[in-house]
Design an enzyme around this catalytic site. Structure first.
Site, PDB file in Angstrom:
ATOM      1  N   ARG A 122      14.233 -31.872   5.026  1.00  0.00           N
ATOM      2  CA  ARG A 122      15.314 -30.916   5.210  1.00  0.00           C
ATOM      3  C   ARG A 122      16.338 -30.921   4.083  1.00  0.00           C
ATOM      4  NH1 ARG A 122      13.172 -32.075   9.846  1.00  0.00           N
ATOM      5  NH2 ARG A 122      13.169 -34.121   8.910  1.00  0.00           N
ATOM      6  N   THR A 123      16.768 -32.109   3.693  1.00  0.00           N
ATOM      7  CA  THR A 123      17.877 -32.156   2.732  1.00  0.00           C
ATOM      8  C   THR A 123      17.453 -31.513   1.412  1.00  0.00           C
ATOM      9  OG1 THR A 123      18.682 -34.150   3.795  1.00  0.00           O
ATOM     10  CG2 THR A 123      19.553 -33.680   1.616  1.00  0.00           C
ATOM     11  N   ARG A 153      19.293 -38.724  -3.996  1.00  0.00           N
ATOM     12  CA  ARG A 153      19.039 -39.585  -2.831  1.00  0.00           C
ATOM     13  C   ARG A 153      18.381 -40.855  -3.340  1.00  0.00           C
ATOM     14  NH1 ARG A 153      16.316 -37.979   2.825  1.00  0.00           N
ATOM     15  NH2 ARG A 153      18.437 -37.203   3.082  1.00  0.00           N
ATOM     16  N   HIS A 171      26.113 -40.018   3.836  1.00  0.00           N
ATOM     17  CA  HIS A 171      25.309 -38.793   3.711  1.00  0.00           C
ATOM     18  C   HIS A 171      26.258 -37.619   3.980  1.00  0.00           C
ATOM     19  CE1 HIS A 171      22.032 -36.099   3.668  1.00  0.00           C
ATOM     20  NE2 HIS A 171      21.215 -36.663   4.523  1.00  0.00           N
ATOM     21  N   LYS A 219       8.301 -46.865 -15.635  1.00  0.00           N
ATOM     22  CA  LYS A 219       8.234 -47.609 -16.906  1.00  0.00           C
ATOM     23  C   LYS A 219       9.432 -48.526 -17.057  1.00  0.00           C
ATOM     24  CE  LYS A 219       6.063 -43.690 -19.289  1.00  0.00           C
ATOM     25  NZ  LYS A 219       6.327 -42.679 -20.331  1.00  0.00           N
TER      26      LYS A 219
HETATM   27  C1  NCD Z   1      18.543 -38.493   7.707  1.00  0.00           C
HETATM   28  C2  NCD Z   1      18.648 -39.372   6.469  1.00  0.00           C
HETATM   29  O1  NCD Z   1      17.877 -39.218   5.526  1.00  0.00           O
HETATM   30  O2  NCD Z   1      19.577 -40.165   6.479  1.00  0.00           O
HETATM   31  N1  NCD Z   1      17.743 -37.372   7.506  1.00  0.00           N
HETATM   32  C3  NCD Z   1      18.314 -36.221   7.016  1.00  0.00           C
HETATM   33  O3  NCD Z   1      18.826 -36.185   5.914  1.00  0.00           O
HETATM   34  N2  NCD Z   1      18.323 -35.148   7.825  1.00  0.00           N
HETATM   35  C4  NCD Z   1      18.229 -39.215   8.957  1.00  0.00           C
HETATM   36  C5  NCD Z   1      17.025 -40.106   9.032  1.00  0.00           C
HETATM   37  O4  NCD Z   1      16.261 -40.258   8.084  1.00  0.00           O
HETATM   38  O5  NCD Z   1      16.822 -40.665  10.115  1.00  0.00           O
END
Ligand code: NCD
Length: 307
Positions: A57-58, A107, A135, A86
């Site tokens: 999703r993100t 991320r 997040h 590397k």
């Molecule tokens: C979450 C995350 O990556 O922190 N997912 C997201 O971004 N919707 C929650 C999770 O991974 O449980």
């Protein structure tokens, strides 16, 4: 707040006013997010996604948000195909990518990685999750979802259920809900309680979070039940994960004791925290919540990147 050129690393980077500015702007973005109106305000802009951890999703909603506003996206697919294998450092990777793009979405499994990246990049960096840290863009879409569903955030009774220790979404969200005056209750297995520093932060903001172990008790007068996945990948010992796996589940029996308009939310992915039978009820808000990632990220990108 003047968002132009700014990083977003922690939700605490934003004041209450700034958060509402994003939410208001996100509301305007909905017809564009749905593809009903065309818009090119990010024409010629390039967003780079650096994802060193899995995401559905993100990453896709950042990409959709950029495309819907006429911008373009660069990403490397899996980190294994990059020079990271590397031995290239994150700092060097970021220094390259800033030269190829106008904004970086990162991320990373390590807490603090986004802060570090922002120090090395002259272009804005958005934290899309740093280990068990923060997040913030998930929090903005969670707040938008609550605000849209309940009409307000202040005074709304929110239960955060699940892995409150390792879940970064609930760390950012607890802070923001306290800032916006929501009422908080934390429900977690004894080994997965909300970290002390987050509890202290929300109390400094004036919240008085309830802490209970039994979800049934917490659900009774809640307006929102925000369930989370147990963050298996963050457990140092797999045995510890097995002890708590499946220790809570949102199903029709649990919801029967709740308010008629109790909204069930989840950042997704879910494993077995929400029974599929809940999907068909008016309680299920999690798919709408996932869609809201698009207008909210559009709002943020437009505030940061527009001249
Ligand atoms: C979450 C995350 O990556 O922190 N997912 C997201 O971004 N919707 C929650 C999770 O991974 O449980």
């Amino acid at each position: 707040m003047d968002f132009r050129g700014r990083d977003l690393i922690s939700i605490a980077d934003l004041s209450k006013g700034a958060i509402y500015e994003v939410l208001e702007k996100a509301r305007e973005m909905i017809p564009i997010a749905r593809g009903e109106e065309l818009d090119e305000r990010l024409k010629g802009r390039v967003l780079a996604t650096l994802f060193f951890e899995p995401s559905t999703r993100t990453r896709l909603s950042f990409e959709s948000a950029t495309h819907r506003l006429g911008g373009r996206v660069l990403s490397f697919g899996a980190p294994e195909v990059t020079s990271i294998t590397k031995g290239e450092t994150l700092a060097d990777t970021v220094r390259m990518v800033e030269a190829y793009s106008d904004i970086i979405v990162l991320r990373h499994p390590q807490e603090g990685a986004a802060r570090l990246a922002a120090e090395f990049s002259r272009k804005p960096v958005i934290n899309a999750g740093d280990g068990a840290g923060q997040h913030p863009t998930q929090t903005l879409l969670d707040l938008f979802t609550i605000w849209d569903d309940k009409g307000v955030v202040e005074g709304v009774k929110v239960v955060l259920l699940g892995d409150l220790k390792y879940g970064r979404t609930v760390h950012s969200l607890a802070y923001a809900l306290a800032l916006l005056g929501a009422e908080l209750t934390f429900v977690a297995p004894p080994t997965l309680q909300m970290p002390r520093e987050i509890v202290d932060l929300v109390m400094d903001l004036g919240a008085e979070p309830g802490q209970v172990e039994d979800p049934a008790k917490a659900v009774k007068d809640a307006d929102v039940l925000y369930a989370t996945r147990i963050q298996k990948e963050r457990f140092p010992d797999p045995q510890e994960y097995l002890k708590v796996a499946g220790s809570y589940r949102v199903d029709l029996a649990l919801l029967r004791d709740g308010k008629k308009d109790l909204a069930v939310m989840h950042p997704l992915p879910r494993v077995n925290e929400i029974a599929p039978e809940v999907d068909r009820t008016p309680h299920a808000l999690y798919f709408k919540q996932a869609f809201n990632g698009v207008p909210v990220r559009m709002a943020l990108l437009s505030l940061i990147l527009e001249a």
